[in-house]
Design an enzyme around this catalytic site. Structure first.
Site, PDB file in Angstrom:
ATOM      1  N   HIS A  53       0.848  -1.194   0.000  1.00 32.16           N
ATOM      2  CA  HIS A  53       0.000   0.000   0.000  1.00 32.16           C
ATOM      3  C   HIS A  53       0.881   1.240   0.000  1.00 32.16           C
ATOM      4  O   HIS A  53       2.097   1.143   0.087  1.00 32.16           O
ATOM      5  CB  HIS A  53      -0.997  -0.004   1.164  1.00 32.16           C
ATOM      6  CG  HIS A  53      -0.399   0.112   2.533  1.00 32.16           C
ATOM      7  ND1 HIS A  53       0.438  -0.840   3.078  1.00 32.16           N
ATOM      8  CD2 HIS A  53      -0.509   1.080   3.489  1.00 32.16           C
ATOM      9  CE1 HIS A  53       0.787  -0.475   4.300  1.00 32.16           C
ATOM     10  NE2 HIS A  53       0.235   0.690   4.565  1.00 32.16           N
ATOM     11  N   HIS A  55       1.361   3.949   1.991  1.00 31.39           N
ATOM     12  CA  HIS A  55       1.832   4.738   3.136  1.00 31.39           C
ATOM     13  C   HIS A  55       3.357   4.888   3.111  1.00 31.39           C
ATOM     14  O   HIS A  55       4.080   3.972   2.731  1.00 31.39           O
ATOM     15  CB  HIS A  55       1.383   4.102   4.461  1.00 31.39           C
ATOM     16  CG  HIS A  55      -0.062   4.366   4.758  1.00 31.39           C
ATOM     17  ND1 HIS A  55      -0.788   3.600   5.636  1.00 31.39           N
ATOM     18  CD2 HIS A  55      -0.911   5.322   4.283  1.00 31.39           C
ATOM     19  CE1 HIS A  55      -2.035   4.067   5.703  1.00 31.39           C
ATOM     20  NE2 HIS A  55      -2.127   5.101   4.891  1.00 31.39           N
ATOM     21  N   ASP A  57       5.652   4.834   5.270  1.00 33.49           N
ATOM     22  CA  ASP A  57       6.505   3.866   5.963  1.00 33.49           C
ATOM     23  C   ASP A  57       6.526   2.509   5.250  1.00 33.49           C
ATOM     24  O   ASP A  57       7.003   1.519   5.813  1.00 33.49           O
ATOM     25  CB  ASP A  57       6.077   3.716   7.429  1.00 33.49           C
ATOM     26  CG  ASP A  57       4.679   3.133   7.568  1.00 33.49           C
ATOM     27  OD1 ASP A  57       3.749   3.667   6.947  1.00 33.49           O
ATOM     28  OD2 ASP A  57       4.523   2.130   8.282  1.00 33.49           O
ATOM     29  N   HIS A  58       6.052   2.466   4.007  1.00 38.89           N
ATOM     30  CA  HIS A  58       6.165   1.247   3.187  1.00 38.89           C
ATOM     31  C   HIS A  58       6.833   1.533   1.850  1.00 38.89           C
ATOM     32  O   HIS A  58       7.490   0.669   1.297  1.00 38.89           O
ATOM     33  CB  HIS A  58       4.780   0.601   2.997  1.00 38.89           C
ATOM     34  CG  HIS A  58       4.189   0.174   4.311  1.00 38.89           C
ATOM     35  ND1 HIS A  58       4.162  -1.129   4.723  1.00 38.89           N
ATOM     36  CD2 HIS A  58       3.699   0.920   5.337  1.00 38.89           C
ATOM     37  CE1 HIS A  58       3.656  -1.174   5.952  1.00 38.89           C
ATOM     38  NE2 HIS A  58       3.367   0.058   6.343  1.00 38.89           N
ATOM     39  N   HIS A 114      -7.448  -1.094   5.678  1.00 40.53           N
ATOM     40  CA  HIS A 114      -6.432  -0.167   6.198  1.00 40.53           C
ATOM     41  C   HIS A 114      -6.319   1.016   5.231  1.00 40.53           C
ATOM     42  O   HIS A 114      -6.380   2.176   5.623  1.00 40.53           O
ATOM     43  CB  HIS A 114      -5.109  -0.908   6.334  1.00 40.53           C
ATOM     44  CG  HIS A 114      -3.948  -0.057   6.758  1.00 40.53           C
ATOM     45  ND1 HIS A 114      -3.864   0.519   8.004  1.00 40.53           N
ATOM     46  CD2 HIS A 114      -2.816   0.322   6.099  1.00 40.53           C
ATOM     47  CE1 HIS A 114      -2.731   1.210   8.093  1.00 40.53           C
ATOM     48  NE2 HIS A 114      -2.080   1.114   6.951  1.00 40.53           N
ATOM     49  N   ASP A 131      -0.075  -3.801   6.193  1.00 38.40           N
ATOM     50  CA  ASP A 131      -0.714  -3.340   7.432  1.00 38.40           C
ATOM     51  C   ASP A 131      -2.152  -3.842   7.531  1.00 38.40           C
ATOM     52  O   ASP A 131      -2.962  -3.276   8.254  1.00 38.40           O
ATOM     53  CB  ASP A 131      -0.695  -1.808   7.516  1.00 38.40           C
ATOM     54  CG  ASP A 131       0.701  -1.273   7.764  1.00 38.40           C
ATOM     55  OD1 ASP A 131       1.636  -2.076   7.924  1.00 38.40           O
ATOM     56  OD2 ASP A 131       0.857  -0.030   7.785  1.00 38.40           O
ATOM     57  N   HIS A 169       4.739  -4.647  10.267  1.00 39.73           N
ATOM     58  CA  HIS A 169       5.267  -4.042  11.503  1.00 39.73           C
ATOM     59  C   HIS A 169       5.478  -5.072  12.599  1.00 39.73           C
ATOM     60  O   HIS A 169       4.782  -6.092  12.664  1.00 39.73           O
ATOM     61  CB  HIS A 169       4.281  -2.997  12.062  1.00 39.73           C
ATOM     62  CG  HIS A 169       4.159  -1.757  11.241  1.00 39.73           C
ATOM     63  ND1 HIS A 169       4.895  -0.625  11.496  1.00 39.73           N
ATOM     64  CD2 HIS A 169       3.393  -1.477  10.162  1.00 39.73           C
ATOM     65  CE1 HIS A 169       4.577   0.318  10.612  1.00 39.73           C
ATOM     66  NE2 HIS A 169       3.661  -0.179   9.786  1.00 39.73           N
TER      67      HIS A 169
HETATM   68 FE    FE Z   1       2.681   0.884   8.153  1.00 33.68          FE
HETATM   69 ZN    ZN Z   2       0.058   1.693   6.510  1.00 29.62          ZN
END
Ligand code: FE
Ligand code: ZN
Length: 256
Positions: A53, A55, A57-58, A114, A131, A169
Site C-alpha cells: 500500500h 503509506h 513507511d512502506h 487499512h 498493514d 510491523h
Molecule cells: Fe505501516
Molecule cells: Zn500503513
C-alpha cells in the site's frame, strides 16, 4: 525460495524474497539503506519491489532503490496506480493476475480496509500482509469500512493454516497485551505473549507466525468465537454479526 527480514525505521519490516538463483524482490522498503546493506552483505541482485500500500513507511525507500538498481520492476495494486500514489510504479496488478518471481508464481489478493488500495502477496506459503494483518492484530481503518476490512481478513483467514505471516510491523507485544485483556482465559494468547516478550528482550523479530497460530491468538480473526462475541457485545456491538463484532473490537483497540 528463502525470506530475509530487514528491519527498517522504528518498527517496520521490509522482506527480501530470494530465489535459488539469487534474484530478490523486496516487499515494502520503507527506507533504502538497510535493504541495500542486506543485498550487499549476501551478494543478491534486486529485480523488483512489491508494495502492499501507499503509506510512506512502506514506500519511502523506492526512489533510492530505483536509482541504485536501474530497471527494477515496481509492482503495486490497481487502485494505488489509478491514484498515482506509489512512486516509480512500473506495473499495476489486479487480484489473481499472475506475478512471477523466477519460476514461482505469486498470488495477489486485494484487501481493502487499512487503505482502499491495500493488497497482499502470497508466494510459496508466505503471506506478505502489509498493514492489513499483523501478528495478533490488524491495521487501523484509515480509508476503508469495518465491512471491507472484515471481508479482507476473512479472505486471509481461509488460506492454509501452514501459511506463514510476514506483516509490515513489529506490533506483536502491544497487540498481545490487548488480546489478553480481551480474552484473559485464552491460554494460547498467554503462551504467545511470553514467547514474544522473550524474543523482543533479545531484539529478535516475532515474525513469522503461522496462520493456524493466528486463528488462536488474533482477536481480529476470531469474530465467530463465543468469548470474543460476548466481549464485543459488552463493548457495544449491536449484534453477533461478524462485522459488528469485528468493528467493536477494532474500536476498542484504537483506544487501547
Ligand atoms: Fe505501516
Ligand atoms: Zn500503513
Amino acid at each position: 525460495m528463502r525470506i530475509e527480514i530487514v528491519p527498517c525505521l522504528a518498527d517496520n519490516y521490509a522482506y527480501l524474497v530470494v530465489t535459488a538463483s539469487g534474484e530478490a524482490v523486496v516487499v515494502d522498503p520503507s527506507e533504502a539503506q538497510p535493504v541495500i546493506a542486506a543485498l550487499e552483505a549476501t551478494g543478491l541482485s534486486l529485480v523488483g519491489i512489491w508494495l502492499t500500500h501507499h503509506h510512506h513507511d512502506h514506500v519511502g525507500g523506492i526512489e533510492q532503490l530505483v536509482q541504485t538498481y536501474p530497471r527494477l520492476s515496481v509492482v503495486a495494486g490497481e487502485y494505488d496506480a489509478q491514484h498515482g500514489r506509489i512512486p516509480c510504479q512500473t506495473r499495476s496488478i489486479a487480484e489473481d493476475e499472475p506475478l512471477w518471481l523466477g519460476s514461482r508464481r505469486a498470488r495477489v489478493l486485494t484487501v481493502p480496509g487499512h487503505t482502499l488500495g491495500a493488497i497482499a502477496y502470497l508466494i510459496e506459503g508466505a503471506l506478505f500482509s502489509g498493514d492489513t494483518l499483523f501478528s495478533a492484530g490488524c491495521g487501523r481503518l484509515f480509508e476503508g469500512t469495518p465491512q471491507q476490512m472484515q471481508h479482507s481478513l476473512s479472505k486471509l483467514r481461509t488460506l492454509d493454516g501452514a501459511t506463514l505471516l510476514y506483516p509490515g510491523h513489529e506490533y506483536a507485544a502491544k497487540n498481545l497485551a490487548f488480546a489478553s485483556e480481551l480474552e484473559p482465559e485464552n491460554a494460547a494468547i498467554a503462551a504467545r505473549r511470553a514467547e514474544v516478550t522473550a524474543l523482543r528482550a533479545e531484539h529478535k523479530p516475532s515474525v513469522p507466525t503461522s496462520l493456524a497460530d493466528e486463528w488462536e491468538i488474533n482477536p481480529f480473526l476470531r469474530w465467530d468465537e463465543p468469548t470474543v462475541i460476548a466481549r464485543a457485545r459488552a463493548l457495544g456491538a449491536p449484534s453477533d454479526d461478524a462485522v459488528d463484532v469485528f468493528a467493536a473490537v477494532r474500536t476498542a483497540r484504537n483506544g487501547f
